[in-house]
Design an enzyme around this catalytic site. Structure first.
Site, PDB file in Angstrom:
ATOM      1  N   TRP A   8       0.717  -1.287  -0.019  1.00 19.73           N
ATOM      2  CA  TRP A   8      -0.094   0.098  -0.128  1.00 19.73           C
ATOM      3  C   TRP A   8       0.814   1.376   0.023  1.00 19.73           C
ATOM      4  O   TRP A   8       0.393   2.302  -0.153  1.00 19.73           O
ATOM      5  CB  TRP A   8      -0.793   0.020   1.178  1.00 19.73           C
ATOM      6  CG  TRP A   8      -2.056  -1.035   1.131  1.00 19.73           C
ATOM      7  CD1 TRP A   8      -2.413  -1.655  -0.002  1.00 19.73           C
ATOM      8  CD2 TRP A   8      -3.059  -1.374   2.210  1.00 19.73           C
ATOM      9  NE1 TRP A   8      -3.487  -2.509   0.392  1.00 19.73           N
ATOM     10  CE2 TRP A   8      -3.793  -2.245   1.711  1.00 19.73           C
ATOM     11  CE3 TRP A   8      -3.293  -0.748   3.548  1.00 19.73           C
ATOM     12  CZ2 TRP A   8      -4.999  -2.697   2.428  1.00 19.73           C
ATOM     13  CZ3 TRP A   8      -4.157  -1.058   4.274  1.00 19.73           C
ATOM     14  CH2 TRP A   8      -5.149  -2.246   3.731  1.00 19.73           C
ATOM     15  N   HIS A  93      13.077  -2.353  -0.985  1.00 17.19           N
ATOM     16  CA  HIS A  93      12.064  -1.885  -2.033  1.00 17.19           C
ATOM     17  C   HIS A  93      12.849  -0.603  -2.840  1.00 17.19           C
ATOM     18  O   HIS A  93      13.599   0.175  -2.301  1.00 17.19           O
ATOM     19  CB  HIS A  93      10.788  -1.139  -1.548  1.00 17.19           C
ATOM     20  CG  HIS A  93       9.829  -1.097  -2.577  1.00 17.19           C
ATOM     21  ND1 HIS A  93      10.246   0.131  -3.453  1.00 17.19           N
ATOM     22  CD2 HIS A  93       8.732  -1.611  -3.338  1.00 17.19           C
ATOM     23  CE1 HIS A  93       8.948   0.085  -4.356  1.00 17.19           C
ATOM     24  NE2 HIS A  93       8.194  -1.049  -4.227  1.00 17.19           N
ATOM     25  N   GLU A 142      11.664  -6.267  -9.017  1.00 18.67           N
ATOM     26  CA  GLU A 142      10.687  -5.251  -9.624  1.00 18.67           C
ATOM     27  C   GLU A 142      11.697  -4.500 -10.460  1.00 18.67           C
ATOM     28  O   GLU A 142      12.548  -3.456  -9.646  1.00 18.67           O
ATOM     29  CB  GLU A 142      10.161  -4.710  -8.372  1.00 18.67           C
ATOM     30  CG  GLU A 142       9.376  -5.516  -7.481  1.00 18.67           C
ATOM     31  CD  GLU A 142       8.523  -4.380  -6.683  1.00 18.67           C
ATOM     32  OE1 GLU A 142       7.156  -4.446  -6.914  1.00 18.67           O
ATOM     33  OE2 GLU A 142       9.124  -3.646  -5.977  1.00 18.67           O
TER      34      GLU A 142
HETATM   35  P1  PGA Z   1       3.163  -0.995  -8.934  1.00 17.05           P
HETATM   36  O1  PGA Z   1       4.014  -1.191  -7.832  1.00 17.05           O
HETATM   37  O2  PGA Z   1       2.170  -2.277  -8.932  1.00 17.05           O
HETATM   38  O3  PGA Z   1       2.435   0.332  -8.482  1.00 17.05           O
HETATM   39  O4  PGA Z   1       3.940  -0.696 -10.107  1.00 17.05           O
HETATM   40  C1  PGA Z   1       4.845  -2.172  -7.473  1.00 17.05           C
HETATM   41  C2  PGA Z   1       5.835  -1.884  -6.242  1.00 17.05           C
HETATM   42  O5  PGA Z   1       6.289  -0.965  -6.199  1.00 17.05           O
HETATM   43  O6  PGA Z   1       5.862  -2.612  -5.456  1.00 17.05           O
END
Ligand code: PGA
Length: 215
Positions: A8, A93, A142
């Protein structure tokens, strides 16, 4: 087993969290063979914990933890303070690496602390060059250019990165970056991808459930 992580970020307040969970649970049916992890801002954890205590396969995670175990570190949220509230924590992250200058040393220290306290790190990497601490069992890839942009990385490119990582067989590999209900199954139908980390689309309980139900 597939993992679905709702990140979130700094987007949902106490009131919204309540109605999010009420909606999500009212649509939700059966999470067999799934592990759903909601990662809200810290202050919402206690309230959400109470609400999910009777739910199977839904867990809480934090979006970060302190690199310190305890002590005089004003403003820090330690893993010892979170014990009993969370089963998972995001670590590394890309938004934290970028905005809070978290170093590989910080991230490996955080991972060790989480594991010490029985909390499973969901370790995030941006590319194949990011260091992965030892003992990591859940790895979320990611690519920065896919986060929040609407441009998810195609599954074949994700698999190429996974190959380069040469992970141990006991590591579950997750993808994150502009995941939607429309593209989720293109990842989940691949046995190499064990789950999804979802930002924007997790803010809407109906959309997030659509992703969870896409396998
Ligand atoms: P997003 O974000 O699904 O909005 O691209 C993913 C994340 O940052 O974990």
């Amino acid at each position: 087993m597939h993992y679905f992580i709702a990140n979130w970020k700094a987007n949902i307040d106490l009131k919204k969290a309540d109605s999010w969970l009420d909606s999500f649970l009212s649509y939700a049916s059966d999470f067999r063979d799934k592990c759903v992890v909601i990662c809200p801002p810290f202050p919402l954890l206690i309230q959400l914990k109470e609400k999910i205590k009777m739910q199977k396969n839904i867990y809480l995670g934090s979006q970060d933890i302190s690199r310190y175990e305890s002590g005089n570190y004003t403003g820090e949220v330690t893993v010892s303070a979170l014990q009993g509230l969370i089963n998972f924590t995001l670590i590394g992250h890309s938004e934290r690496r970028l905005n809070f200058q978290e170093s590989p040393g910080d991230l490996s220290q955080k991972s060790l602390l989480a594991i010490k306290y029985g909390i499973q790190p969901i370790f995030c990497i941006r590319n194949e060059n990011d260091q992965i601490p030892e003992k990591i069992k859940l790895l979320a890839y990611e690519p920065v250019e896919a986060i929040g942009t609407g441009s998810n990385q195609p599954p074949d490119q994700v698999l190429e990165i996974k190959k380069k990582l040469n992970l141990k067989p006991d590591v579950d590999f997750l993808y994150g970056g502009s995941v939607t209900e429309a593209n989720a199954s293109t990842y989940l139908k691949l046995s190499e991808i064990r789950g999804l980390l979802v930002g924007n689309e997790s803010l809407n309980p109906h959309n997030f459930l659509g992703i969870v139900n896409s396998v």
